[in-house]
Design a protein around this motif. Structure first.
Motif, PDB file in Angstrom:
ATOM      1  N   ASP A   2      37.175  59.840  20.636  1.00 45.51           N
ATOM      2  CA  ASP A   2      36.444  60.781  21.477  1.00 45.51           C
ATOM      3  C   ASP A   2      37.054  62.171  21.386  1.00 45.51           C
ATOM      4  N   ASP A   4      36.377  66.561  22.832  1.00 50.81           N
ATOM      5  CA  ASP A   4      35.711  67.443  23.779  1.00 50.81           C
ATOM      6  C   ASP A   4      35.064  68.623  23.068  1.00 50.81           C
ATOM      7  N   THR A  13      32.518  65.666  26.993  1.00 48.95           N
ATOM      8  CA  THR A  13      33.227  64.657  26.204  1.00 48.95           C
ATOM      9  C   THR A  13      32.258  64.036  25.225  1.00 48.95           C
TER      10      THR A  13
END
Ligand SMILES: [Zn+2]
Length: 145
Positions: A2, A4, A13
């Motif tokens: 993941d 941002d 996100t």
């Protein structure tokens, strides 16, 4: 993995998951597992163009101004002058592709600014008046020169 990104003024996100298409929900952007950096950038660009067009349509609907002919939108990586965010070239509004980081109101403001340049090349009285007509009462402070 993941990561941002700032999308429309909000830290978002990016979550990779079993999806075919990206979906933006709250401050999470779900993207397909196959989404790499390039695909993400393409998505952001498509999104920005869509926002520019829809904000432009909204401004046009307000009916405070009238433009003969079409206005095109084009995204650019960056301008020679790095401080420039957008520019009017003929009837095309060039916008830096990282403008997706701005809030919708700021994007709208960029649009109002460039559209006003159709009426005047300089930031003169005529330009200020055009901005008022185009942007209407909802106008915020101009965010760039
Ligand atoms: Zn200007």
């Amino acid at each position: 993995m993941d990561s941002d990104a700032i999308i429309l003024g909000k830290t978002t996100t990016i979550v990779r998951c079993e999806r075919k298409r990206p979906k933006h929900s709250g401050d999470i952007l779900y993207v397909p597992l196959s989404f790499d950096k390039h695909a993400l950038m393409e998505y952001m660009k498509t999104r920005l163009i869509r926002i520019l067009k829809s904000e432009f349509l909204k401004l046009k609907k307000n009916g405070n101004f009238y433009i003969v002919g079409e206005i095109d939108f084009e995204l650019v990586r960056k301008f020679r002058d790095r401080s420039i965010l957008s520019m009017l070239k003929g009837s095309t509004i060039l916008v830096r592709e990282d403008a997706i980081k701005l809030t919708r109101i700021e994007i709208r403001e960029v649009l109002v600014h460039e559209l006003a340049h159709i009426f005047s090349k300089h930031h003169d009285e005529k330009f200020q008046m055009a901005m008022r007509y185009i942007g209407g009462k909802q106008r915020r402070l101009p965010i760039q020169a």
